[in-house]
Write a protein that holds these residues in place. Structure first.
Motif, mmCIF file in Angstrom:
data_model
loop_
_atom_site.group_PDB
_atom_site.id
_atom_site.type_symbol
_atom_site.label_atom_id
_atom_site.label_comp_id
_atom_site.label_asym_id
_atom_site.label_seq_id
_atom_site.Cartn_x
_atom_site.Cartn_y
_atom_site.Cartn_z
ATOM 1 N N PHE A 8 8.074 -8.330 -18.880
ATOM 2 C CA PHE A 8 6.697 -7.945 -18.550
ATOM 3 C C PHE A 8 6.316 -8.472 -17.164
ATOM 4 N N VAL A 9 6.612 -9.753 -16.902
ATOM 5 C CA VAL A 9 6.281 -10.353 -15.606
ATOM 6 C C VAL A 9 7.023 -9.626 -14.484
ATOM 7 N N ASP A 10 8.301 -9.296 -14.703
ATOM 8 C CA ASP A 10 9.074 -8.576 -13.684
ATOM 9 C C ASP A 10 8.455 -7.207 -13.396
ATOM 10 N N TYR A 11 8.105 -6.457 -14.454
ATOM 11 C CA TYR A 11 7.492 -5.137 -14.267
ATOM 12 C C TYR A 11 6.103 -5.253 -13.645
ATOM 13 N N ALA A 12 5.342 -6.274 -14.051
ATOM 14 C CA ALA A 12 4.015 -6.483 -13.476
ATOM 15 C C ALA A 12 4.122 -6.801 -11.984
ATOM 16 N N THR A 13 5.113 -7.603 -11.619
ATOM 17 C CA THR A 13 5.333 -7.938 -10.208
ATOM 18 C C THR A 13 5.708 -6.685 -9.419
ATOM 19 N N ASP A 14 6.559 -5.838 -9.991
ATOM 20 C CA ASP A 14 6.918 -4.572 -9.340
ATOM 21 C C ASP A 14 5.701 -3.668 -9.182
ATOM 22 N N LEU A 15 4.888 -3.579 -10.248
ATOM 23 C CA LEU A 15 3.691 -2.734 -10.163
ATOM 24 C C LEU A 15 2.752 -3.261 -9.081
ATOM 25 N N LYS A 16 2.582 -4.569 -9.011
ATOM 26 C CA LYS A 16 1.722 -5.180 -7.995
ATOM 27 C C LYS A 16 2.253 -4.862 -6.593
ATOM 28 N N SER A 17 3.556 -4.942 -6.392
ATOM 29 C CA SER A 17 4.144 -4.617 -5.081
ATOM 30 C C SER A 17 3.896 -3.162 -4.721
ATOM 31 N N HIS A 18 4.111 -2.281 -5.681
ATOM 32 C CA HIS A 18 3.862 -0.857 -5.428
ATOM 33 C C HIS A 18 2.377 -0.622 -5.159
ATOM 34 N N SER A 19 1.520 -1.254 -5.926
ATOM 35 C CA SER A 19 0.082 -1.128 -5.729
ATOM 36 C C SER A 19 -0.316 -1.556 -4.324
ATOM 37 N N ASP A 20 0.262 -2.656 -3.856
ATOM 38 C CA ASP A 20 -0.022 -3.121 -2.499
ATOM 39 C C ASP A 20 0.410 -2.090 -1.463
ATOM 40 N N SER A 21 1.550 -1.440 -1.701
ATOM 41 C CA SER A 21 2.069 -0.476 -0.723
ATOM 42 C C SER A 21 1.204 0.777 -0.634
ATOM 43 N N ILE A 22 0.465 1.095 -1.700
ATOM 44 C CA ILE A 22 -0.399 2.286 -1.665
ATOM 45 C C ILE A 22 -1.883 1.916 -1.699
ATOM 46 N N ASP A 23 -2.184 0.622 -1.544
ATOM 47 C CA ASP A 23 -3.556 0.110 -1.524
ATOM 48 C C ASP A 23 -4.335 0.552 -2.765
ATOM 49 N N ASP A 24 -3.736 0.279 -3.952
ATOM 50 C CA ASP A 24 -4.322 0.727 -5.216
ATOM 51 C C ASP A 24 -5.162 -0.340 -5.915
ATOM 52 N N GLY A 25 -5.090 -1.587 -5.498
ATOM 53 C CA GLY A 25 -6.025 -2.591 -5.971
ATOM 54 C C GLY A 25 -5.633 -3.439 -7.174
ATOM 55 N N TRP A 26 -4.392 -3.359 -7.645
ATOM 56 C CA TRP A 26 -3.991 -4.221 -8.759
ATOM 57 C C TRP A 26 -3.733 -5.634 -8.251
ATOM 58 N N SER A 27 -4.112 -6.633 -9.053
ATOM 59 C CA SER A 27 -3.855 -8.041 -8.745
ATOM 60 C C SER A 27 -3.029 -8.638 -9.872
ATOM 61 N N LEU A 28 -2.123 -9.535 -9.516
ATOM 62 C CA LEU A 28 -1.364 -10.281 -10.512
ATOM 63 C C LEU A 28 -2.032 -11.647 -10.613
ATOM 64 N N CYS A 29 -2.612 -11.920 -11.780
ATOM 65 C CA CYS A 29 -3.366 -13.154 -11.993
ATOM 66 C C CYS A 29 -2.647 -14.024 -13.004
ATOM 67 N N GLN A 30 -3.150 -15.237 -13.178
ATOM 68 C CA GLN A 30 -2.596 -16.101 -14.209
ATOM 69 C C GLN A 30 -3.723 -16.858 -14.896
ATOM 70 N N HIS A 31 -3.491 -17.114 -16.174
ATOM 71 C CA HIS A 31 -4.454 -17.827 -17.006
ATOM 72 C C HIS A 31 -3.747 -19.032 -17.617
ATOM 73 N N GLN A 32 -4.395 -20.188 -17.543
ATOM 74 C CA GLN A 32 -3.784 -21.384 -18.125
ATOM 75 C C GLN A 32 -4.105 -21.432 -19.617
#
Length: 161
Positions: A8-32
């Protein structure tokens, strides 16, 4: 559709990278996590979306207008350890701060998925407490993820290859 948290983390990181490349607005956050103090990663997107006045009126009394009204939409994609899959939480509210009702959200489902949601709405989209923030969010039930992805054109055969 089963995956490990690390996948999940690997796919989320990939989605975030793709989102950045097309300026789509996804953020990868973390919760303690308060239980073990580990950090849990998840995806977030918040945007203002224009919706037709007709679809926003629950009684549909103003059906001839073409005016678009801004609606705030917030999406969270978390890992669900019970189902071993992504878990989609979302909220929608008007710009005056009024949260949409569950019935209203059901009425806004795209026509492509509407028949399936209306037939089984309590098992498709529900309102629950967000597991990280203890506030009400709408949730696409994890059992419906594969079905929704297939209806949107993603093959279950190659989702994780």
């Amino acid at each position: 559709m089963s995956m490990t948290y690390q996948q999940f983390v690997d796919y989320a990181t990939d989605l975030k990278s793709h989102s950045d490349s097309i300026d789509d607005g996804w953020s990868l956050c973390q919760h303690q996590c308060p239980m073990n103090e580990n950090y849990i990663k998840y995806l977030v997107k918040k945007k203002i979306q224009k919706m037709n006045k007709y679809s926003l009126k629950s009684d549909h009394s103003d059906s001839h207008t073409e005016n678009n009204i801004p609606v705030v939409c917030e999406y969270h994609i978390l890992y669900n350890p019970s189902y071993s899959c992504p878990d989609v939480f979302f909220n929608m509210w008007s710009t005056d701060g009024k949260l949409f009702s569950l019935e209203h959200v059901w009425s806004l489902v795209h026509y492509f998925l509407k028949e399936n949601v209306e037939r089984d709405k309590w098992n498709a989209i529900t309102q629950e407490i967000h597991p990280f923030f203890s506030t009400p969010f709408f949730r696409l039930h994890p059992c419906k993820n594969t079905h929704v992805l297939e209806m949107l054109g993603f093959s279950s055969k190659n989702n994780y290859e």
